[in-house]
Design an enzyme around this catalytic site. Structure first.
Site, mmCIF file in Angstrom:
data_model
loop_
_atom_site.group_PDB
_atom_site.id
_atom_site.type_symbol
_atom_site.label_atom_id
_atom_site.label_comp_id
_atom_site.label_asym_id
_atom_site.label_seq_id
_atom_site.Cartn_x
_atom_site.Cartn_y
_atom_site.Cartn_z
ATOM 1 N N ASN A 108 0.929 -1.234 -0.026
ATOM 2 C CA ASN A 108 -0.170 -0.091 -0.012
ATOM 3 C C ASN A 108 1.001 1.299 0.137
ATOM 4 O OD1 ASN A 108 -2.168 1.996 0.859
ATOM 5 N ND2 ASN A 108 -0.933 2.095 2.611
ATOM 6 N N TYR A 167 3.144 10.205 -11.258
ATOM 7 C CA TYR A 167 2.180 9.402 -10.493
ATOM 8 C C TYR A 167 1.440 8.429 -11.263
ATOM 9 C CZ TYR A 167 -1.250 8.429 -6.801
ATOM 10 O OH TYR A 167 -2.086 7.869 -5.895
ATOM 11 N N THR A 201 -8.586 10.498 3.007
ATOM 12 C CA THR A 201 -7.466 10.006 4.245
ATOM 13 C C THR A 201 -6.892 11.382 4.468
ATOM 14 O OG1 THR A 201 -5.713 10.063 2.200
ATOM 15 C CG2 THR A 201 -7.024 7.968 2.682
#
Ligand SMILES: NC(=O)c1ccc[n+]([C@@H]2O[C@H](COP(=O)([O-])OP(=O)(O)OC[C@H]3O[C@@H](n4cnc5c(N)ncnc54)[C@H](O)[C@@H]3O)[C@@H](O)[C@H]2O)c1
Length: 260
Positions: A108, A167, A201
């Site tokens: 993760n 990314y 998050t």
């Protein structure tokens, strides 16, 4: 005990994860488990009766997650490690061996979409760390290794994105690497990836009030952002014996965003 989906809160729905078929006490390593999606995955893994090695470069975050699991009757070990470092990863495997052979792996941890690093270095960190952790897992626990789930993204796979180039490149690469693993090892271990959309998050919270973000989020058919627990539930399913016939998949977890 199954809970109705109407118990959904900021932390998402609660289901009976023990039905996924893990043997109690089997070991999972979750990287980046000190915050956000990784933390929710570690907590969900503990609800699934797994013993959890909580890896994070942030010692405080790793300790908090491990303590939360141990305090609720589960088994967890906090391991402080940067998955970008060979030395740290080797030490992390040594420390995690205290829990037993590692059957399951959740890759993760990954850098934020905005980094000071040059393109090559960001890519090496984002993709190379998953290769590093997975390769060393296979070397040490190949006989026990049952399945791995890698953290990709809708970006690079289903959407472009106007931020830094590394990314989407890395997240597409992670999906490609997952398919490579699936074919190469023929299901021992199985390898799958998830592609989260906008998940609330600590990392994404600052963008929530941004006008561009609000316009983009308005397109999500589910009418809300994702919660870390939404991703954790899918990760645990793909990781589990219940997903025995799923290998090499990339699952969007985006409330329908990429279909809109
Ligand atoms: N939040 C989203 O909307 C979203 C969407 C798609 C993909 N993702 C991916 O999900 C993963 C987790 O993101 P999040 O939003 O939960 O972030 P987060 O910042 O809340 O948590 C990330 C955790 O990973 C740790 N970490 C980062 N780099 C590390 C390293 N090199 N070694 C060890 N630990 C490291 C951090 O210390 C932190 O505890 C990332 O791979 C991210 O790219 C997130």
């Amino acid at each position: 005990m199954n809970q109705p989906a109407s118990t959904q809160t900021l932390n998402g729905p609660i289901y009976d994860f023990r039905a996924l078929g893990f043997a109690p006490g089997e070991v999972v390593v979750v990287t980046g488990a000190g915050s956000g999606i990784g933390k929710a995955t570690a907590l969900t893994a503990a609800k699934s009766a797994l013993a959890v090695a909580v890896w994070d470069m942030d010692a405080k975050g790793a300790n908090e997650t491990a303590q939360a699991i141990n305090a609720s009757g589960g088994t967890a070990l906090a391991v402080t490690a940067d998955v970008g470092s060979d030395k740290d990863v080797a030490r992390a495997w040594d420390e995690s061996a205290r829990l037993g052979p590692c059957r399951y792996l959740v890759n993760n941890a990954g850098p934020s979409m905005v980094t000071e690093l040059p393109f090559d270095a960001s890519l090496a960190l984002a993709m190379g760390s998953i290769y590093r952790v997975t390769t060393s897992w296979m070397e040490r626990h190949g006989a026990a290794a049952a399945s791995v789930v890698n953290m990709s993204s809708v970006l690079g796979n289903f959407q472009g994105g106007t931020g830094q180039a590394f990314y989407p490149v890395a997240k597409a690469g992670i999906a490609g690497y997952t398919r490579h693993l699936a074919l190469k090892h023929r299901g021992q271990p199985r390898a799958n990836a998830v592609a989260p959309g906008f998940i609330l998050t600590p990392r994404t919270q600052p963008y929530l009030q941004n006008e561009n973000t609000r316009v983009r989020l308005a397109r999500i058919p589910a009418g809300r952002t994702g919660f870390p627990e939404d991703v954790a539930a899918a990760v645990m399913f793909l990781l589990s014996p219940a997903a025995d016939y799923i290998n090499g998949a990339l699952l969007p977890i985006d409330g329908g965003w990429t279909s809109s």
